[in-house]
Design a protein around this motif. Structure first.
Motif, short mmCIF file in Angstrom:
data_model
loop_
_atom_site.label_atom_id
_atom_site.label_comp_id
_atom_site.label_asym_id
_atom_site.label_seq_id
_atom_site.Cartn_x
_atom_site.Cartn_y
_atom_site.Cartn_z
N GLU A 265 -18.21 7.80 -22.43
CA GLU A 265 -17.93 7.00 -21.28
C GLU A 265 -17.08 5.73 -21.78
OE1 GLU A 265 -20.77 7.85 -17.70
OE2 GLU A 265 -21.82 6.83 -19.53
N ASN A 266 -15.58 6.13 -22.04
CA ASN A 266 -14.71 5.06 -22.45
C ASN A 266 -14.33 4.25 -20.90
OD1 ASN A 266 -14.50 5.80 -25.13
ND2 ASN A 266 -12.59 6.92 -24.54
N ILE A 267 -14.35 2.94 -20.99
CA ILE A 267 -14.16 2.23 -19.73
C ILE A 267 -12.64 1.65 -20.14
CG2 ILE A 267 -14.68 0.04 -18.61
CD1 ILE A 267 -17.65 0.58 -19.76
N VAL A 268 -11.81 1.84 -19.10
CA VAL A 268 -10.38 1.42 -19.25
C VAL A 268 -9.96 0.63 -17.94
CG1 VAL A 268 -9.89 3.29 -20.98
CG2 VAL A 268 -9.56 3.34 -18.29
N ALA A 269 -9.16 -0.56 -18.21
CA ALA A 269 -8.74 -1.11 -17.10
C ALA A 269 -7.27 -1.52 -17.45
CB ALA A 269 -9.62 -2.06 -16.76
N ARG A 270 -6.27 -1.74 -16.40
CA ARG A 270 -5.22 -2.22 -16.69
C ARG A 270 -4.99 -3.52 -15.82
NH1 ARG A 270 0.09 0.52 -17.83
NH2 ARG A 270 -1.12 2.50 -17.94
N ILE A 271 -4.25 -4.40 -16.63
CA ILE A 271 -3.85 -5.62 -15.85
C ILE A 271 -2.30 -5.50 -15.82
CG2 ILE A 271 -3.51 -8.17 -16.00
CD1 ILE A 271 -5.93 -8.13 -17.82
N PRO A 272 -1.71 -5.19 -14.70
CA PRO A 272 -0.07 -4.91 -14.56
C PRO A 272 0.90 -6.08 -15.04
CG PRO A 272 -1.33 -4.26 -12.50
CD PRO A 272 -2.29 -5.29 -13.44
N ASP B 61 -22.46 0.19 -16.78
CA ASP B 61 -22.56 -0.47 -15.21
C ASP B 61 -22.26 -1.97 -15.33
OD1 ASP B 61 -23.19 2.04 -14.56
OD2 ASP B 61 -25.35 1.97 -14.12
N TYR B 62 -22.89 -2.65 -16.14
CA TYR B 62 -22.76 -4.07 -15.92
C TYR B 62 -21.09 -4.40 -16.21
CZ TYR B 62 -22.55 -8.95 -17.83
OH TYR B 62 -22.41 -10.38 -17.96
N LEU B 63 -20.65 -3.86 -17.41
CA LEU B 63 -19.08 -4.00 -17.84
C LEU B 63 -18.25 -3.67 -16.55
CD1 LEU B 63 -19.21 -2.65 -21.39
CD2 LEU B 63 -19.05 -4.98 -20.48
N LEU B 64 -18.58 -2.37 -16.03
CA LEU B 64 -17.67 -2.14 -14.60
C LEU B 64 -17.64 -3.21 -13.69
CD1 LEU B 64 -18.64 1.71 -14.62
CD2 LEU B 64 -16.36 0.86 -15.45
N ALA B 65 -18.90 -3.65 -13.38
CA ALA B 65 -19.08 -4.45 -12.23
C ALA B 65 -18.30 -5.88 -12.63
CB ALA B 65 -20.63 -4.80 -12.01
N GLU B 66 -18.27 -6.33 -13.91
CA GLU B 66 -17.69 -7.63 -14.43
C GLU B 66 -16.13 -7.45 -14.41
OE1 GLU B 66 -18.64 -10.63 -15.71
OE2 GLU B 66 -20.76 -9.92 -14.65
N LEU B 67 -15.59 -6.38 -14.55
CA LEU B 67 -14.22 -6.00 -14.61
C LEU B 67 -13.78 -6.01 -13.08
CD1 LEU B 67 -13.67 -3.20 -17.13
CD2 LEU B 67 -12.95 -5.66 -17.55
N GLU B 68 -14.63 -5.14 -12.27
CA GLU B 68 -14.21 -5.41 -10.84
C GLU B 68 -14.27 -6.76 -10.21
OE1 GLU B 68 -17.30 -2.75 -9.37
OE2 GLU B 68 -16.07 -1.02 -9.79
N ALA B 69 -15.22 -7.76 -10.67
CA ALA B 69 -15.57 -8.96 -10.27
C ALA B 69 -13.95 -9.74 -10.64
CB ALA B 69 -16.69 -9.73 -10.86
N LEU B 70 -13.26 -9.50 -11.71
CA LEU B 70 -12.08 -10.08 -12.03
C LEU B 70 -11.05 -9.62 -11.33
CD1 LEU B 70 -12.61 -10.21 -15.98
CD2 LEU B 70 -12.80 -12.16 -14.48
N GLY B 71 -11.31 -8.76 -10.35
CA GLY B 71 -10.31 -8.19 -9.44
C GLY B 71 -9.50 -7.05 -10.11
N LEU B 72 -10.07 -6.50 -10.98
CA LEU B 72 -9.40 -5.17 -11.68
C LEU B 72 -10.20 -3.88 -11.38
CD1 LEU B 72 -9.53 -6.59 -15.24
CD2 LEU B 72 -7.52 -6.67 -13.75
N LYS B 73 -9.59 -2.85 -11.33
CA LYS B 73 -9.99 -1.39 -11.08
C LYS B 73 -10.24 -0.79 -12.26
CE LYS B 73 -7.18 -1.67 -6.71
NZ LYS B 73 -6.02 -0.98 -6.13
N PRO B 74 -11.50 -1.09 -12.86
CA PRO B 74 -11.87 -0.21 -14.13
C PRO B 74 -11.89 1.20 -13.72
CG PRO B 74 -13.65 -1.40 -13.25
CD PRO B 74 -12.54 -1.94 -12.39
#
Length: 555
Positions: free
Chosen positions: A121-128, A88-101
């Motif tokens: 539960e792999n966490i993935v995010a894309r920076i276009p 949950d912490y990692l998801l929140a940090e990625l969202e705070a960076l403007g990403l959509k994990p």
């Protein structure tokens, strides 16, 4: 007998000047040799950590440490409440960076507890990117072992990923998409990486993987593994990495070992990649002391600088086809690397063989060599290595046998204490080699001993060229330089071999020193016998320094 010199040159010591001059010569030679070792050791270092006031678009170990203090607060293995908190912490940090994990859920069976099914539960995010060829993937695992909080393994890489993503958001988009993949269940058998390759649609978008790991809690981060056909990757890595540390020998040896990381699964799925890890402080690996407070911030900085600089570099390149013939590569002066196509290794080996033949002819022409003496020198070199192995193995066995508690045996192998034992065993090796060569030089001329020793190097150069090409440089280049030194000694007066031997042994000592230290750090003194024997092999390059002056009747 050498007809070019009077008999007296064999029976009496040539004038060597004053005692002060002799000592100055000896000290100068020691400075040369220790200088070569120091230059070799300077390769094995990490950059200074950047503070919280580092530029916003740069990597800062201090900023990453703030994240790591949360990630590695306590052990967080798969299917534990602490694991869910980290997720949950990692998801929140990625969202705070403007990403959509996103969370990729999958099922996997632990290799340590057969029959037990785990929820991954792999966490993935894309920076276009602005003009994507294929995506660049940064990968690390966020689960820890149950025994420790995993600050180094692999929290440091996850914290570095968050700091890298922040810096990338500051500096703006790259051409290629950047995928942030935080895998789960790595400690249970690479389960998250398997699930990503098998089930996630993004796997087919990847052109290159940068994977980050740890096997200790300090030291520089090494690029220790690549995918096959790594020529283009190595060339670009050397261009982009600000403080590269990498040896093709380590990669070749790693392929022969049973160790695996997430990159193993990515490579099995056809993805090219580079693998990074720091490995000093082995006593913290998978232990309760793998905490943020015990992590070397320089190691974290090195991880992060690789991650950010390589992402920016590869993020601007066409990643549709990154495969090219393999290369030999290694550090020489600090972070300066040398690289050439692996196919050249055969040519360099043949050059060494040709120069060896020329050197034999030259020595025979100068009446400094004989076939009998060459063979004798070869077997003296082999005998010296065998004796060193036996003596060191015996001494280390006795030392361990006289320590009553297993804890103190482990302390003996720890880097901080084990280094003193290593130095002691190296001094024993030098003493054994000195006494042996000093004795046998009564019967074998120095030049014969020298060329016989280099015959052993010819065999090692040929063997590694064909069977371990990434490690061929470690034997071929010292061979070539020492052969040059021997040829120069032929043109000097009898007995004036000290300077050519020491000067042209320096490249070999420089190349061997970091490899020996790495083996010590990674394998500890459990490998004392083989480790010190390899050091004794490097020592053969300076055997002429141990020899007596020639006399009549020698081979």
């Amino acid at each position: 007998m050498n007809s070019h010199y009077p008999i007296s040159s064999y029976t009496s010591r040539p004038a060597a000047g004053s005692a002060a001059a002799r000592w100055l010569k000896r000290i100068s030679i020691l400075v040369l040799l220790f200088g070569a070792m120091l230059i070799g050791l300077l390769q094995i270092r990490a950059p200074q950590p950047a503070g919280p006031d580092a530029p916003p678009d740069a990597f800062s170990a201090d900023r990453a440490m703030e994240k790591l203090s949360v990630i590695a607060k306590e052990p967080h293995p798969v299917d534990s409440p602490a694991h869910d908190q980290v997720r949950d912490y990692l998801l929140a940090e990625l969202e705070a960076l403007g990403l959509k994990p996103e969370v990729q859920q999958a099922q996997g069976e632990s290799v340590w507890e057969p029959g037990k099914t785990l929820t991954l539960e792999n966490i993935v995010a894309r920076i276009p990117g602005t003009d994507n060829s294929k995506a660049l993937m940064i990968a690390a695992h966020y689960d820890s072992v149950p025994e420790g909080p995993g600050a180094a393994d692999d929290g440091a890489a996850i914290a570095a990923m968050l700091e890298t993503a922040r810096a990338l958001q500051v500096s703006g988009p790259l051409k290629n998409d950047v995928l942030l993949v935080m895998t789960d269940g790595e400690e249970m058998g690479l389960l998250g990486a398997k699930a990503f390759m098998k089930e996630h649609p993004w796997a087919k978008d990847v052109g290159l993987v940068l994977n980050f790991e740890a096997r200790g809690n300090k030291g520089p981060s090494f690029m220790f593994e690549t995918s096959e056909q790594n020529g283009w990757l190595i060339e670009e890595f050397m261009k982009a990495a600000p403080q590269p540390v990498a040896y093709s020998l380590v990669y070749n040896v790693y392929k022969l070992m049973p160790n695996d990381t997430d990159l193993t699964e990515f490579r099995a799925g056809g993805l090219p990649g580079l693998n990074f890890a720091f490995g000093m402080g082995l006593n913290a690996y998978h232990k309760e002391i793998d905490t943020p407070n015990n992590l070397d911030r320089s190691s974290l900085q090195h991880h992060g600088e690789y991650m950010l600089s390589l992402t920016r570099h590869f993020g601007q390149l066409d990643l549709t086809d990154v495969k090219q013939g393999d290369r030999v590569y290694f550090n020489v002066f600090g972070w300066k690397m040398v690289s050439y196509p692996e196919s050249w290794a055969l040519g360099f080996m043949l050059l060494g063989l040709l120069l060896f033949a020329v050197t034999v002819w030259h020595g025979w022409y100068q009446r400094r060599l004989s076939l009998k003496g060459l063979i004798g020198g070869f077997f003296v070199a082999l005998l010296s290595l065998a004796v060193v192995f036996g003596v060191v193995t015996l001494i280390w066995s006795i030392l361990q046998a006289n320590v009553s508690h297993p804890y103190y045996v482990s302390i003996m192998k720890d880097l901080s204490v084990g280094t003193y034992y290593l130095i002691g065993l190296l001094l024993v090796m030098v003493l054994v080699a000195f006494l042996l060569i000093r004795t046998f030089s009564r019967y074998v001329r120095t030049e014969n001993l020298w060329i016989g020793t280099l015959l052993l190097w010819v065999f090692l150069s040929a063997a590694t060229t064909f069977y371990l090409p990434g490690g061929s440089y470690l034997f071929t280049w010292p061979l070539l330089f020492s052969l040059i030194g021997l040829n120069l000694s032929y043109m000097m007066r009898e007995g004036a071999w000290a300077w050519p031997s020491a000067l042209f042994a320096m490249p070999g000592i420089l190349l061997f020193t970091p490899i020996l230290y790495l083996v010590f750090v990674m394998m500890t003194l459990d490998m004392a016998g083989p480790l010190i024997t390899v050091a004794a092999l490097a020592c053969t390059l300076i055997y002429p320094l141990f020899c007596r002056m020639p006399r009549r009747g020698m081979m």
